[in-house]
Structure formats: structure tokens, C-alpha cells
Design a protein around this motif. Structure first.
Motif, PDB file in Angstrom:
ATOM      1  N   LEU A  24       0.807  -1.225   0.000  1.00  0.00           N
ATOM      2  CA  LEU A  24       0.000   0.000   0.000  1.00  0.00           C
ATOM      3  C   LEU A  24       0.835   1.266   0.000  1.00  0.00           C
ATOM      4  O   LEU A  24       0.324   2.344  -0.233  1.00  0.00           O
TER       5      LEU A  24
ATOM      6  N   THR B 107      -6.443  -2.953   6.836  1.00  0.00           N
ATOM      7  CA  THR B 107      -6.482  -1.517   6.522  1.00  0.00           C
ATOM      8  C   THR B 107      -5.425  -0.736   7.293  1.00  0.00           C
ATOM      9  O   THR B 107      -5.450   0.497   7.318  1.00  0.00           O
TER      10      THR B 107
ATOM     11  N   ASP C 271      -2.174   0.029   6.923  1.00  0.00           N
ATOM     12  CA  ASP C 271      -1.341   1.017   6.256  1.00  0.00           C
ATOM     13  C   ASP C 271      -2.137   2.254   5.854  1.00  0.00           C
ATOM     14  O   ASP C 271      -1.646   3.375   5.946  1.00  0.00           O
ATOM     15  N   ALA C 272      -3.375   2.066   5.395  1.00  0.00           N
ATOM     16  CA  ALA C 272      -4.216   3.207   5.043  1.00  0.00           C
ATOM     17  C   ALA C 272      -4.496   4.063   6.274  1.00  0.00           C
ATOM     18  O   ALA C 272      -4.493   5.297   6.209  1.00  0.00           O
ATOM     19  N   ARG C 273      -4.735   3.402   7.408  1.00  0.00           N
ATOM     20  CA  ARG C 273      -4.991   4.155   8.639  1.00  0.00           C
ATOM     21  C   ARG C 273      -3.745   4.902   9.098  1.00  0.00           C
ATOM     22  O   ARG C 273      -3.829   6.029   9.590  1.00  0.00           O
TER      23      ARG C 273
ATOM     24  N   ILE D  46      -3.962   5.285  -2.735  1.00  0.00           N
ATOM     25  CA  ILE D  46      -4.414   3.944  -2.355  1.00  0.00           C
ATOM     26  C   ILE D  46      -4.558   3.156  -3.653  1.00  0.00           C
ATOM     27  O   ILE D  46      -5.403   3.474  -4.486  1.00  0.00           O
TER      28      ILE D  46
ATOM     29  N   LYS E  92     -11.323  -4.952  -0.880  1.00  0.00           N
ATOM     30  CA  LYS E  92     -10.121  -4.558  -0.152  1.00  0.00           C
ATOM     31  C   LYS E  92      -9.793  -3.072  -0.301  1.00  0.00           C
ATOM     32  O   LYS E  92      -9.629  -2.378   0.703  1.00  0.00           O
TER      33      LYS E  92
ATOM     34  N   ARG F  79      -9.997   0.011   2.582  1.00  0.00           N
ATOM     35  CA  ARG F  79      -8.882   0.913   2.876  1.00  0.00           C
ATOM     36  C   ARG F  79      -9.294   2.370   2.709  1.00  0.00           C
ATOM     37  O   ARG F  79      -8.920   3.228   3.515  1.00  0.00           O
TER      38      ARG F  79
END
Length: 392
Positions: free
Chosen positions: A23, A228, A230-232, A253, A268, A272
Motif C-alpha cells: 500500500l 487496513t 497502512d491506510a490508517r 491507495i 479490499k 482501505r
């Protein structure tokens, strides 16, 4: 022995395995006058806007997508009696209800017919109108914006990524950050490195960035594990900077290319995206009310599903908007319809407006950038048209 070349490479890719963190992409920041905040999220891979914001009220949709699940009867969440939200974004419905989530249903860059991810992303991030402009324009539209805004001071975040974001290329400096950054040096080790690179400008610049990482406290950013995560992490770090002097942030993303098994593929990246938006809202606190989030993709996907339960590269797509500063709870812009006669090239959703116009009006209303600067410099030769009224 650590070579100069290896050190320069290592300081750009500190502490992370690309394979372990698919990500990760560059995230960068800039300060600007005023209190409004802008977050641009690039959705790499061509998000299918017809799946995310499903026009189930259009009778042609179910004919075009006979195996893909569409409409409230298949789990999508009704928005306005015509459009429904993909069930993987159910957690964003509270934002829709209070007017902090909206979308433009039929938009695109001026990119047409070639349908290459690389060219489409380059045009989206460069903000140009033609392939010729793209070849001549070496910087990105956010970087050109920063060059035109008075009293702007670039602030850097520290990231490693799969590649650079062209949207930030240009004279206005930006660095990078990403989760899992790790670099620890003793005071003696730091002095030794400073001595080694002193007479080498390129070595000194890379080393200086590494020292900034050490002193930035970035490594203290933590989040619980999960798909999720890495997105967070990206969103939480962005919010931390936006709660300070930073006013503009951008990150990406990936994962939206859904040629087959689309229902499985889409869950997925949608999770994210939802996690990133909700993390921004939570971490920004009161500043969420002054924040606009624009989620943009390089092009849409075919209106008709293919034979493998997916969709192929198309033209028209959707743009998601979120934030406490927007006037959401609605579809913004015209809808062309999905009948054969209404499709672009007989296969794609027809774009009704240049996605750059939405970004330009957001910049104008958020930061009081003149239309002349926006249409001549930031987005060359753009026809902004009427104000779509994104902001509340």
C-alpha cells in the motif's frame, strides 16, 4: 562498506520491504495561509465508479451487469432513490446522512481511448489536457498550485513508496514518509555521518533527510494490525500534520484494477478508502469541519461486465468527496445514462465533466486562488464552467 550509491538509495527507502507493504506510496504536505485543509487521495488502478456509486435507477444497469451484484436488493445501500453505495463503504453512511460525503458520478480527465494506467495516472497528476501537454509538463498540479500561492512554505513528511507521485513533482520541494520508518543513530554515529557527507552535496542532502527522520518522531506513529492498517497509518499521520501548520496533503491507495472477480477485488481497496477517510475524521477532530477530501482515479471502467466477472479499462468514472467542509449528501453533476446510445464509444460511461474542474473549484473556494491562475497555470487550458458548489 556502505557505498555512496547504496546510502543514497537506502535513505530513500528506509526500513520497509515493498513486498511486505504493497500500500505504501509517497505522502507529502505543504503549509498554506488560512484554516482550510485539502486532502487529495489518488486511487491507482481505475476505480469502477459504477460499482462504488451504483446507478440502480437506470434500467440499463442490470442488463450491462448481469452477474455483478447491483442495487439495494443485492446489499448496496440506497442513497437517494437512484444511486446506491457499495456495501463495503457502509461505514461511511453516517457521513452521507450529515452531508459530509458526496460524489460526482460521471467525470474523467481529458485522457481518451488509449486506456493505459501509467498515462492515465500521469495525466491525472500532471493536470494536463492532452498527451502533448503531458509530455511538455514536467510538474504536477498540486506543485504548481504551491508555486502560485503567497506565503506558502513547504513542509515535508517522510515516506517511502513504490514510486513518486507526479502530482507533487516540480520546484516546490517535497519529501516523503510512510509507516514502519525506522532509523536509529547514536549522537556519535550522527556526527560521524555528518563528517563523511560534508563535502558531497547529494550525499549531504540525503543524509540530512535521514537526520530529519530521526528527529521527527515519525517512528512513534502506531496503529493496530489488520488489512487496513497502512491506510490508517497514512491518514493518521496526515491528520497529525494537518492539525499543525500543514494545509494540503496527498497520498494514494492502489488496488482498483478489477478485470476479473471484481466483487472480490473491490472489497479490499474500498475498505482501505473507508478506513482512511474515517481515520482522518477521527484524528482531525474540530479541523474536520474545515477539511475537504477529494478521491480521484485515472479513468473509469467499462459499463458492461466482461466474461470473467470483472470490468475492463474505460473512460467515465466517479469522484468521491468527503469532509466537514463539503456540501454532501448528494450526487453532484449530470448523469448521462447507460443506454447504448448514451455510452462513450459504445462501451464506457460518458464523462459529463472534466474532473479537473471539480478540483479547480475546490482550490478556488478553499484557498481563494484566482480562476486565471487555475486555468492558465495549475490546470492549463481548463474550462472550469459553473461552480458545482462542492463546499458548504
Amino acid at each position: 562498506m556502505l557505498s555512496r550509491r547504496l546510502f543514497l538509495k537506502s535513505t530513500a527507502l528506509i526500513g520497509c520491504s515493498v513486498a511486505a507493504h504493497p500500500l505504501l506510496n509517497t505522502i507529502a504536505f505543504a503549509s498554506a495561509p488560512g484554516e482550510n485543509r485539502l486532502v487529495v487521495i489518488i486511487l491507482r488502478g481505475a476505480m469502477d465508479g459504477l460499482d462504488v456509486f451504483q446507478p440502480y435507477g437506470d434500467p440499463a444497469l442490470r442488463e450491462l451487469r448481469r452477474t455483478l451484484s447491483v442495487g439495494p436488493e443485492n446489499g448496496a445501500i440506497d442513497l437517494d432513490g437512484y444511486f446506491a453505495l457499495h456495501p463495503a463503504l457502509d461505514s461511511l453512511m453516517p457521513l452521507w446522512r450529515v452531508g459530509e460525503l458526496g460524489f460526482a458520478p460521471a467525470v474523467s480527465t481529458p485522457y481518451r481511448d488509449k486506456r493505459s494506467h501509467f498515462d492515465g495516472q500521469d495525466m491525472l497528476e500532471a493536470g494536463t489536457g492532452t498527451d502533448l501537454d503531458l509530455r511538455n509538463q514536467r510538474d504536477g498540479w498540486l506543485n504548481r498550485l504551491l508555486q502560485q500561492m503567497p506565503n506558502v512554505q513547504s513542509e515535508t513528511a517522510y515516506s517511502i513508496g513504490l514510486d513518486d507521485m507526479r502530482i507533487l513533482d516540480g520546484p516546490a520541494p517535497s519529501k516523503s514518509w510512510a509507516p514502519e520508518t525506522r532509523l536509529r543513530l547514536s549522537a556519535q554515529g550522527q556526527r560521524l555521518l555528518e563528517h563523511v557527507w560534508h563535502d558531497d552535496p547529494l550525499f549531504r542532502q540525503a543524509g540530512g533527510q535521514a537526520m530529519e527522520i530521526i528527529g521527527s518522531g515519525v517512528s512513534t506513529v502506531e496503529e493496530e494490525n489488520g488489512p487496513t492498517r497502512d491506510a490508517r497509518l497514512l491518514a493518521r499521520f496526515a491528520a497529525d500534520r494537518l492539525n499543525g501548520d500543514t494545509r494540503i496533503a496527498t497520498f494514494s491507495i492502489p488496488g482498483w484494477d478489477s478485470h476479473s472477480q471484481q466483487e472480490k477485488v473491490m472489497s479490499k481497496p474500498l475498505a482501505r478508502l473507508a478506513a482512511a477517510i474515517l481515520t482522518l475524521k477521527d484524528a482531525l477532530g474540530d479541523n474536520w469541519g474545515k477539511t475537504t477530501v477529494l478521491a480521484m482515479t485515472e479513468f473509469g471502467r467499462t459499463a458492461r461486465e466482461n466474461g470473467t466477472g470483472g470490468t475492463d479499462h474505460g473512460t467515465g468514472g466517479a469522484m468521491l468527496m468527503a469532509g466537514g467542509a463539503i456540501k454532501g449528501g448528494r450526487a453532484i453533476g449530470e448523469w448521462p445514462g447507460l443506454a447504448d446510445r448514451d455510452l462513450y464509444a459504445g462501451r464506457d460511461l460518458m464523462p459529463m465533466r472534466d474532473i479537473r474542474a471539480y478540483a479547480a473549484w475546490a482550490l478556488r473556494d478553499l484557498f481563494d486562488v484566482s480562476q486565471d491562475v487555475l486555468t492558465r497555470t495549475v490546470f492549463p487550458d481548463l474550462d472550469m464552467g459553473d461552480n458545482p458548489g462542492i463546499l458548504a
